[in-house]
Structures are given as C-alpha cells and as structure tokens.
Design an enzyme around this catalytic site. Structure first.
Site, PDB file in Angstrom:
ATOM      1  N   ARG A 236       0.852  -1.194   0.000  1.00  0.00           N
ATOM      2  CA  ARG A 236       0.000   0.000   0.000  1.00  0.00           C
ATOM      3  C   ARG A 236       0.888   1.245   0.000  1.00  0.00           C
ATOM      4  O   ARG A 236       2.014   1.217   0.507  1.00  0.00           O
ATOM      5  CB  ARG A 236      -0.890   0.014   1.246  1.00  0.00           C
ATOM      6  CG  ARG A 236      -1.991  -1.023   1.204  1.00  0.00           C
ATOM      7  CD  ARG A 236      -3.104  -0.649   0.223  1.00  0.00           C
ATOM      8  NE  ARG A 236      -4.210  -1.582   0.255  1.00  0.00           N
ATOM      9  CZ  ARG A 236      -4.425  -2.544  -0.651  1.00  0.00           C
ATOM     10  NH1 ARG A 236      -3.601  -2.709  -1.670  1.00  0.00           N
ATOM     11  NH2 ARG A 236      -5.481  -3.337  -0.546  1.00  0.00           N
ATOM     12  N   HIS A 284      -1.364   1.125  -9.646  1.00  0.00           N
ATOM     13  CA  HIS A 284      -2.037   0.127  -8.800  1.00  0.00           C
ATOM     14  C   HIS A 284      -2.679  -0.982  -9.653  1.00  0.00           C
ATOM     15  O   HIS A 284      -3.867  -1.277  -9.530  1.00  0.00           O
ATOM     16  CB  HIS A 284      -3.083   0.796  -7.895  1.00  0.00           C
ATOM     17  CG  HIS A 284      -3.330   0.029  -6.630  1.00  0.00           C
ATOM     18  ND1 HIS A 284      -3.448   0.627  -5.404  1.00  0.00           N
ATOM     19  CD2 HIS A 284      -3.480  -1.305  -6.394  1.00  0.00           C
ATOM     20  CE1 HIS A 284      -3.657  -0.300  -4.481  1.00  0.00           C
ATOM     21  NE2 HIS A 284      -3.674  -1.478  -5.069  1.00  0.00           N
TER      22      HIS A 284
HETATM   23  P1  NDP Z   1      -1.678 -12.024   3.843  1.00  0.00           P
HETATM   24  O1  NDP Z   1      -2.528 -11.520   4.962  1.00  0.00           O
HETATM   25  O2  NDP Z   1      -1.929 -13.378   3.291  1.00  0.00           O
HETATM   26  O3  NDP Z   1      -0.135 -11.983   4.298  1.00  0.00           O
HETATM   27  C1  NDP Z   1       0.407 -10.920   5.012  1.00  0.00           C
HETATM   28  C2  NDP Z   1       1.850 -11.253   5.366  1.00  0.00           C
HETATM   29  O4  NDP Z   1       2.431 -10.115   6.023  1.00  0.00           O
HETATM   30  C3  NDP Z   1       1.974 -12.436   6.333  1.00  0.00           C
HETATM   31  O5  NDP Z   1       3.114 -13.209   6.013  1.00  0.00           O
HETATM   32  C4  NDP Z   1       2.163 -11.745   7.688  1.00  0.00           C
HETATM   33  O6  NDP Z   1       2.889 -12.515   8.640  1.00  0.00           O
HETATM   34  C5  NDP Z   1       2.982 -10.544   7.270  1.00  0.00           C
HETATM   35  N1  NDP Z   1       2.877  -9.468   8.260  1.00  0.00           N
HETATM   36  C6  NDP Z   1       1.770  -8.802   8.684  1.00  0.00           C
HETATM   37  N2  NDP Z   1       2.082  -7.911   9.638  1.00  0.00           N
HETATM   38  C7  NDP Z   1       3.418  -8.032   9.839  1.00  0.00           C
HETATM   39  C8  NDP Z   1       4.330  -7.402  10.725  1.00  0.00           C
HETATM   40  N3  NDP Z   1       3.937  -6.456  11.579  1.00  0.00           N
HETATM   41  N4  NDP Z   1       5.631  -7.762  10.669  1.00  0.00           N
HETATM   42  C9  NDP Z   1       6.040  -8.741   9.809  1.00  0.00           C
HETATM   43  N5  NDP Z   1       5.220  -9.380   8.942  1.00  0.00           N
HETATM   44  C10 NDP Z   1       3.925  -9.015   8.967  1.00  0.00           C
HETATM   45  O7  NDP Z   1      -1.747 -10.922   2.692  1.00  0.00           O
HETATM   46  P2  NDP Z   1      -1.683 -11.128   1.094  1.00  0.00           P
HETATM   47  O8  NDP Z   1      -0.407 -11.810   0.754  1.00  0.00           O
HETATM   48  O9  NDP Z   1      -2.942 -11.709   0.585  1.00  0.00           O
HETATM   49  O10 NDP Z   1      -1.668  -9.585   0.623  1.00  0.00           O
HETATM   50  C11 NDP Z   1      -0.649  -8.700   1.083  1.00  0.00           C
HETATM   51  C12 NDP Z   1      -0.968  -7.283   0.682  1.00  0.00           C
HETATM   52  O11 NDP Z   1      -0.751  -7.092  -0.712  1.00  0.00           O
HETATM   53  C13 NDP Z   1      -2.426  -6.832   0.872  1.00  0.00           C
HETATM   54  O12 NDP Z   1      -2.729  -6.535   2.211  1.00  0.00           O
HETATM   55  C14 NDP Z   1      -2.460  -5.583   0.010  1.00  0.00           C
HETATM   56  O13 NDP Z   1      -2.018  -4.489   0.796  1.00  0.00           O
HETATM   57  C15 NDP Z   1      -1.423  -5.882  -1.075  1.00  0.00           C
HETATM   58  N6  NDP Z   1      -2.057  -6.061  -2.402  1.00  0.00           N
HETATM   59  C16 NDP Z   1      -1.687  -5.242  -3.425  1.00  0.00           C
HETATM   60  C17 NDP Z   1      -2.245  -5.371  -4.671  1.00  0.00           C
HETATM   61  C18 NDP Z   1      -1.792  -4.535  -5.824  1.00  0.00           C
HETATM   62  O14 NDP Z   1      -2.341  -4.662  -6.937  1.00  0.00           O
HETATM   63  N7  NDP Z   1      -0.770  -3.680  -5.660  1.00  0.00           N
HETATM   64  C19 NDP Z   1      -3.283  -6.369  -4.943  1.00  0.00           C
HETATM   65  C20 NDP Z   1      -3.553  -7.235  -3.822  1.00  0.00           C
HETATM   66  C21 NDP Z   1      -2.975  -7.059  -2.596  1.00  0.00           C
HETATM   67  P3  NDP Z   1       2.326 -13.925   9.198  1.00  0.00           P
HETATM   68  O15 NDP Z   1       2.514 -14.892   8.028  1.00  0.00           O
HETATM   69  O16 NDP Z   1       3.210 -14.253  10.328  1.00  0.00           O
HETATM   70  O17 NDP Z   1       0.889 -13.716   9.541  1.00  0.00           O
END
Ligand code: NDP
Length: 321
Positions: A236, A284
């Site tokens: 984001r 985006h």
């Molecule tokens: P998930 O919820 O599946 O994965 C999130 C990951 O981030 C997990 O591995 C989680 O750790 C990690 N994480 C969260 N908080 C922290 C933290 N504080 N410190 C370290 N690691 C952290 O999300 P997705 O993979 O489905 O999507 C990720 C993001 O991609 C979305 O939230 C969105 O913002 C972005 N996105 C962008 C798009 C674009 O077109 N540019 C399209 C779709 C999504 P853990 O595994 O331990 O829970």
C-alpha cells in the site's frame, strides 16, 4: 408442497464504493446467482433488506447503518480501506478475497519488476529506441538476493517463482513459517528484521497495511539495505514514507524504485516521483481480483454463515489483517 413457500429467498447484496463503478461486479453477481437482489451505490432501498456488503471504499459510516448486515466482504486482498472507517461494525465477519489467479498476477508483476532492473532493461529500452546494439554487464541472478516482506498468500507465491528463476530469496513475516518454498529462507519478527534487510539487493513490500506496518519503508530501513538496493512496493502507498525516497535515491542508498501503490491515488500531477528515471510508476495494477471470484466467494461466505459456519478468509481484526 407449494415451492413458493419453501424456496430460500435470494440474498440481498449491496455493492458499495465511493471511488469505482460497480457495473461489471453486478454482472458477475447476476451470473453467479440469477435472481439476486442487488443494491448498487446510492440506490440502496430498504437498508434492513441488506444481508451482505461488498466493498471497496464504502461511504464512511454506512455499514453501521445496515441493521441486518451479516457479512462485510472486501472485494480485494487488503482490508485497510474498510478498517479505516471508525464506524466499521467490528462484531461482524469481515472477509477478504484470496485467489490463485490474483496470486499469479502478483507473481508475474513482481518477477517482471525484479528482472527489469536486475537485467538492466531500462538501458536496453533506451538502446533500442536509439537503434544501438549495446550489451549491459551481466549479473548472475544467483548473486542478486531478493527479499519479500510479507510471506502471505501473495508473498509466498512470489517467493516460489523468484526462487524458480534463479534468485536467492528470503522472506520476512510476523510469525515463523513451518514450511517455505524450496530456495526460500525465512526470517520473522522485529528481532530478525535487520538480518533480513542486510541481504536484500531487491526488497519487495507485500505487507498488509496495519498500524505496525504503516511507514515501514523509511530512511532508517533503507540504511539497513545493501547500498544500491532496488525497492519494489506492491503493498500500500502508506507503507512508504514518500519524503524519504528521493533522498535515499540521491545518496545512492537505493538505486531504483518500482512503485505500484501511493498514498494518494491517482498520483497527483506535479508529484516529484513523476518523470524521475529512477522510479518506475504503475497505477495500482500489479494484480486484479476476478469479478466472478468476488461474487462466488461472497455468496459462499454468506451461505456458510447461514449454516452457522465460519466463512473463508475471515480477517482477524485484532491482528489487523
Ligand atoms: P496475507 O494476509 O496473506 O499476508 C500478510 C503477510 O504479512 C503475512 O506473512 C504476515 O505474517 C505478514 N505481516 C503482517 N504484519 C506483519 C508485521 N507487523 N511484521 C512482519 N510481517 C507481517 O496478505 P496477502 O499476501 O494476501 O496480501 C498482502 C498485501 O498485498 C495486501 O494486504 C495488500 O495491501 C497488497 N495487495 C496489493 C495489490 C496490488 O495490486 N498492488 C493487490 C492485492 C494485494 P504472518 O505470516 O506471520 O501472519
């Protein structure tokens, strides 16, 4: 028995966004559930009819005014656009879309973004435009380390693909991972962040936007990357402290940035990122959610709730993603 008295009424679903049109999504819902009762945009009718709200940026406060709402469904992978509403009814299940096609789209974008800089494609495009046959120095992918911050549904798919095309890949997550794709080294938590960053010739941000990750990409973090690292932000816009990027590029701490998300979208005319040859901007588009998949997942989640079951991909609101 009279079928009219036993048939389950079609669900009533509101498609809510302040910023994008919902017509193609409405078509997908009609395809997935002929006879569905759809309420679109401002034409909501009786608010008490609405069972589920499918949202991008819904008008703030509106969800709290739907008395029989059973499900809030994000039409994307992220949910930060929903949790930004202080009136979000947090007692209701909030679900996001998780889908292989979306992961494939993100994987293609991230592999392209890594390769285009690591293989010197901007120089080749300039050479081709000048009709010049000019080879660039070759750096073996085996010696270019790629780090992915966020090893969720999207980050893990990207990590596996980058490892398969020859890059040493490392990933960072909040919690440790029991299993990772072959060729991917895992790091987790703040205690292992510096070690993770020190081995990222390219850093990819695929974190969700939460209070903990807002401003994650900042000057202090850039200083912990190898000098001349390439930054890719497909998370984001608010993950990046925009004011810290140009100074890091000017100092050579970063060599390039590929950005798909911005604090303000569309990126305003006159923004200093526009026209900077070190920054590649896409609007985006890194991946898209298939409309029919949104419709099918929403209907399946509503049906699960009606059976008293937990819907798929329900967000943990305490954790924030
Ligand atoms: P998930 O919820 O599946 O994965 C999130 C990951 O981030 C997990 O591995 C989680 O750790 C990690 N994480 C969260 N908080 C922290 C933290 N504080 N410190 C370290 N690691 C952290 O999300 P997705 O993979 O489905 O999507 C990720 C993001 O991609 C979305 O939230 C969105 O913002 C972005 N996105 C962008 C798009 C674009 O077109 N540019 C399209 C779709 C999504 P853990 O595994 O331990 O829970």
């Amino acid at each position: 028995m009279d079928a009219r008295t036993t048939a389950t009424p079609a669900p009533c679903i509101a498609l809510l966004s302040e910023v994008v049109g919902m017509d193609s999504l409405a078509d997908a819902f009609r395809q997935a559930c002929p006879g569905i009762d759809l309420r679109i945009g401002a034409e909501l009718g009786r608010l008490e009819d609405i069972d589920a709200a499918v949202c991008w940026f819904p008008p703030p406060g509106l969800l709290a005014r739907l008395p029989n709402l059973k499900l809030v469904q994000s039409l994307a992978a992220g949910i930060d656009h929903l949790t930004a509403d202080p009136a979000l009814p947090r007692e209701l299940p909030l679900c996001r879309v998780v889908d292989d096609t979306m992961a494939a789209g993100m994987t293609a974008y991230v592999c392209w973004a890594v390769v285009q800089r690591q293989r010197g494609m901007p120089a080749y495009l300039a050479s081709a435009a000048a009709s010049t046959w000019q080879e660039q120095p070759f750096v073996n992918p085996r010696r270019h380390r790629v780090g992915i911050a966020g090893l969720g549904s999207l980050g893990t798919a990207c990590a596996a693909a980058l490892a398969a095309i020859g890059y040493p890949v490392r990933g960072w997550s909040r919690s440790p991972k029991a299993a990772l794709p072959e060729g991917v080294t895992g790091f987790h938590g703040s205690a292992q962040l510096d070690e993770f960053l020190s081995g990222c010739d390219t850093l990819v941000c695929l974190l969700p936007l939460t209070p903990q990750t807002r401003g994650f990409l900042n000057a202090e973090l850039f200083a912990k990357l190898p000098r001349g690292a390439h930054l890719i932000n497909v998370g984001r816009g608010d993950h990046l402290v925009e004011a810290d990027l140009l100074p890091a590029l000017d100092r050579g701490q970063l060599s390039a940035a590929t950005l798909d998300a911005f604090s303000q979208e569309p990126l305003p005319a006159g923004h200093p990122f526009w026209g900077d040859p070190r920054i590649l901007i896409t609007p985006h588009i890194a991946t898209r959610t298939d409309r029919l998949v949104i419709a099918q997942q929403t209907l399946a989640n509503l049906a699960a709730l009606q059976r008293g079951q937990r819907p798929a991909n329900q967000v943990d609101l305490e954790r924030g993603y």
